[in-house]
Scaffold this active site. Structure first.
Site, PDB file in Angstrom:
ATOM      1  N   ARG A   1       0.884  -1.179   0.000  1.00  0.00           N
ATOM      2  CA  ARG A   1       0.000   0.000   0.000  1.00  0.00           C
ATOM      3  C   ARG A   1       0.915   1.221   0.000  1.00  0.00           C
ATOM      4  O   ARG A   1       1.675   1.433   0.953  1.00  0.00           O
ATOM      5  CB  ARG A   1      -0.926  -0.001   1.224  1.00  0.00           C
ATOM      6  CG  ARG A   1      -1.693   1.297   1.359  1.00  0.00           C
ATOM      7  CD  ARG A   1      -2.870   1.197   2.319  1.00  0.00           C
ATOM      8  NE  ARG A   1      -3.974   0.466   1.729  1.00  0.00           N
ATOM      9  CZ  ARG A   1      -5.246   0.565   2.138  1.00  0.00           C
ATOM     10  NH1 ARG A   1      -5.562   1.364   3.126  1.00  0.00           N
ATOM     11  NH2 ARG A   1      -6.193  -0.142   1.547  1.00  0.00           N
TER      12      ARG A   1
ATOM     13  N   HIS B   1      -7.064   0.587  -6.893  1.00  0.00           N
ATOM     14  CA  HIS B   1      -7.332  -0.285  -5.740  1.00  0.00           C
ATOM     15  C   HIS B   1      -7.984  -1.570  -6.264  1.00  0.00           C
ATOM     16  O   HIS B   1      -9.160  -1.836  -6.039  1.00  0.00           O
ATOM     17  CB  HIS B   1      -8.261   0.449  -4.770  1.00  0.00           C
ATOM     18  CG  HIS B   1      -8.291  -0.126  -3.383  1.00  0.00           C
ATOM     19  ND1 HIS B   1      -7.477  -1.163  -2.972  1.00  0.00           N
ATOM     20  CD2 HIS B   1      -9.046   0.212  -2.290  1.00  0.00           C
ATOM     21  CE1 HIS B   1      -7.730  -1.450  -1.712  1.00  0.00           C
ATOM     22  NE2 HIS B   1      -8.673  -0.635  -1.273  1.00  0.00           N
TER      23      HIS B   1
ATOM     24  N   GLN C   1     -10.058  -4.076  -4.054  1.00  0.00           N
ATOM     25  CA  GLN C   1     -11.389  -3.580  -3.705  1.00  0.00           C
ATOM     26  C   GLN C   1     -12.383  -3.898  -4.819  1.00  0.00           C
ATOM     27  O   GLN C   1     -13.500  -4.370  -4.573  1.00  0.00           O
ATOM     28  CB  GLN C   1     -11.321  -2.066  -3.469  1.00  0.00           C
ATOM     29  CG  GLN C   1     -12.638  -1.460  -3.075  1.00  0.00           C
ATOM     30  CD  GLN C   1     -13.117  -1.922  -1.712  1.00  0.00           C
ATOM     31  OE1 GLN C   1     -12.374  -1.858  -0.741  1.00  0.00           O
ATOM     32  NE2 GLN C   1     -14.331  -2.403  -1.614  1.00  0.00           N
TER      33      GLN C   1
ATOM     34  N   ASP D   1     -17.453   6.826  -2.479  1.00  0.00           N
ATOM     35  CA  ASP D   1     -16.230   6.758  -1.672  1.00  0.00           C
ATOM     36  C   ASP D   1     -16.008   8.154  -1.091  1.00  0.00           C
ATOM     37  O   ASP D   1     -16.652   9.130  -1.519  1.00  0.00           O
ATOM     38  CB  ASP D   1     -15.041   6.325  -2.557  1.00  0.00           C
ATOM     39  CG  ASP D   1     -13.739   6.151  -1.764  1.00  0.00           C
ATOM     40  OD1 ASP D   1     -13.792   6.048  -0.521  1.00  0.00           O
ATOM     41  OD2 ASP D   1     -12.660   6.126  -2.398  1.00  0.00           O
TER      42      ASP D   1
ATOM     43  N   CYS E   1     -16.513   1.411  -0.378  1.00  0.00           N
ATOM     44  CA  CYS E   1     -15.318   0.626  -0.030  1.00  0.00           C
ATOM     45  C   CYS E   1     -14.997   0.689   1.452  1.00  0.00           C
ATOM     46  O   CYS E   1     -14.351  -0.204   1.982  1.00  0.00           O
ATOM     47  CB  CYS E   1     -14.130   1.106  -0.849  1.00  0.00           C
ATOM     48  SG  CYS E   1     -13.766   2.854  -0.608  1.00  0.00           S
TER      49      CYS E   1
ATOM     50  N   ARG F   1     -13.739  -8.833   0.684  1.00  0.00           N
ATOM     51  CA  ARG F   1     -12.308  -8.604   0.453  1.00  0.00           C
ATOM     52  C   ARG F   1     -11.523  -9.890   0.752  1.00  0.00           C
ATOM     53  O   ARG F   1     -10.614 -10.267   0.013  1.00  0.00           O
ATOM     54  CB  ARG F   1     -11.800  -7.461   1.354  1.00  0.00           C
ATOM     55  CG  ARG F   1     -12.408  -6.093   1.076  1.00  0.00           C
ATOM     56  CD  ARG F   1     -11.935  -5.537  -0.240  1.00  0.00           C
ATOM     57  NE  ARG F   1     -10.488  -5.478  -0.333  1.00  0.00           N
ATOM     58  CZ  ARG F   1      -9.723  -4.481   0.133  1.00  0.00           C
ATOM     59  NH1 ARG F   1     -10.296  -3.430   0.664  1.00  0.00           N
ATOM     60  NH2 ARG F   1      -8.406  -4.518   0.020  1.00  0.00           N
TER      61      ARG F   1
HETATM   62  N1   CP Z   1     -11.443  -0.390   1.660  1.00  0.00           N
HETATM   63  C1   CP Z   1     -10.200  -0.456   2.150  1.00  0.00           C
HETATM   64  O1   CP Z   1      -9.225  -0.649   1.416  1.00  0.00           O
HETATM   65  O2   CP Z   1     -10.119  -0.301   3.486  1.00  0.00           O
HETATM   66  P1   CP Z   1      -8.774  -0.132   4.328  1.00  0.00           P
HETATM   67  O3   CP Z   1      -8.219   1.234   3.965  1.00  0.00           O
HETATM   68  O4   CP Z   1      -9.198  -0.217   5.764  1.00  0.00           O
HETATM   69  O5   CP Z   1      -7.807  -1.203   3.945  1.00  0.00           O
HETATM   70  N1  NVA Z   2     -10.117   6.615  -1.849  1.00  0.00           N
HETATM   71  C1  NVA Z   2      -9.782   6.160  -0.514  1.00  0.00           C
HETATM   72  C2  NVA Z   2      -9.990   4.703  -0.409  1.00  0.00           C
HETATM   73  C3  NVA Z   2      -9.672   4.117   0.934  1.00  0.00           C
HETATM   74  C4  NVA Z   2      -9.882   2.628   0.982  1.00  0.00           C
HETATM   75  C5  NVA Z   2      -8.350   6.561  -0.191  1.00  0.00           C
HETATM   76  O1  NVA Z   2      -7.495   6.419  -1.063  1.00  0.00           O
HETATM   77  O2  NVA Z   2      -8.103   7.024   0.924  1.00  0.00           O
END
Ligand code: CP
Ligand code: NVA
Length: 299
Positions: A101, A128, A131, A217, A257, A285
């Protein structure tokens, strides 16, 4: 060896294969069967940003099937203590799969150049993919035919929206994105969706009209906190609330998400109400990513 940075590199058949494996493993675990398909495998999680779902679903999925995981946060010094040409080959020589990440998508692309094991994108500023696999798995649990399903995405054309658009385009699902003009995908991104399933406009009402699922989102993603005031202003008419949901099909369902900000992108009575699928979506997930890890390890 193959990496999974974006679903754009996969064919429709490959995505279907991943999802089918995820669905089968979900059914197995729900009937009490946990075969050791990841026996003795070690999965690393190299994370530059916070996470609940991504981190814990990967840690659990490997443990449920006989493997183990290592969570690697800021203390390992990725991009700070030593260059990627040393860091990544050494780290990946200890692992069987690495989930990253990252703040910048380019950092994950760079890591693939030095990696000795498959890398999975666990969220970047651009995409992502994990997701989106869970999102489609959730939708498949509620419809008979993906090709006659319409999704409306209301909000920022961000990383989550991008991966949703890629998977919809690949699988032939209609997706209508409503975002303020300054927060829509550029022509370069729109032209990469080659199957004509993705449209973009600035009216949430038009996007949601006839939709079976409404997705949203956060308006302010991780790393965009400095833009809070301007984003709250730009998105003020893009909240998914009961009035908007009524423009969809009678049984229109909500996807998100998570994490969500109630009272911003989504009204509390919608995300906490009977139309909401967000908890099941988050659970998926775990199952969808099992399909992904199993598929990657076969390549
Ligand atoms: N939706 C998602 O990726 O959640 P987290 O940021 O908690 O991993
Ligand atoms: N768009 C959000 C998604 C988090 C799972 C972010 O990048 O923070």
């Amino acid at each position: 060896m193959q990496h999974l940075l974006t679903l754009a590199t996969l064919s429709k058949a490959q995505i279907e294969d991943i999802l089918a494996t995820g669905v089968r493993l979900k059914s197995e675990i729900n009937s009490g069967t946990r075969n050791p398909i990841f026996n003795n495998l070690v999965l690393g999680l190299l994370f530059e940003k916070q996470s609940l779902r991504t981190r814990v679903s990967f840690e659990s999925l490997i443990a449920q099937h006989g493997g183990s995981s290592l969570y690697l946060g800021s203390d390992v010094g990725w991009q700070k203590r030593e260059p990627a040409c040393d860091f990544i080959p050494i780290l990946t020589s200890y692992l069987d799969v690495l989930v990253i990440r990252a703040k910048k998508h380019e950092s994950v692309e760079e890591a693939t150049h030095y990696s000795k094991c498959p890398i999975i994108n666990g969220l970047t500023d651009r995409s992502h993919p994990c997701q989106a696999l869970a999102d489609i798995m959730t939708i498949m649990e509620h419809v008979d035919d993906l090709q006659s399903t319409k999704i409306a995405y209301v909000g920022d054309a961000n990383n989550v929206a991008y991966s949703l658009a890629v998977i919809c385009d690949k699988l032939g699902v209609t997706l209508s994105i409503a975002a303020p003009p300054d927060y829509q995908f550029g022509d370069d991104v729109m032209s990469s969706f080659s199957n004509g399933m993705i449209s973009q406009l600035d009216s949430p009402r038009k996007a949601v009209s006839g939709a079976h699922f409404v997705y949203t989102d956060v308006w302010i993603s991780m790393g965009q906190e400095d833009e809070t005031a301007e984003r709250l202003h730009a998105f003020r008419d893009f909240q998914v609330n009961e009035e908007l949901m009524k423009l969809g099909e009678p049984n229109c369902r909500l996807l998100h998400c998570l994490p969500a900000r109630r009272g911003e992108e989504v009204a509390g009575n919608v995300i906490d109400g009977p139309r909401s699928l967000v908890i099941a979506e988050a659970e998926n997930r775990l199952h969808a990513q099992k399909g992904l890890v199993a598929w990657l390890l076969k390549q």
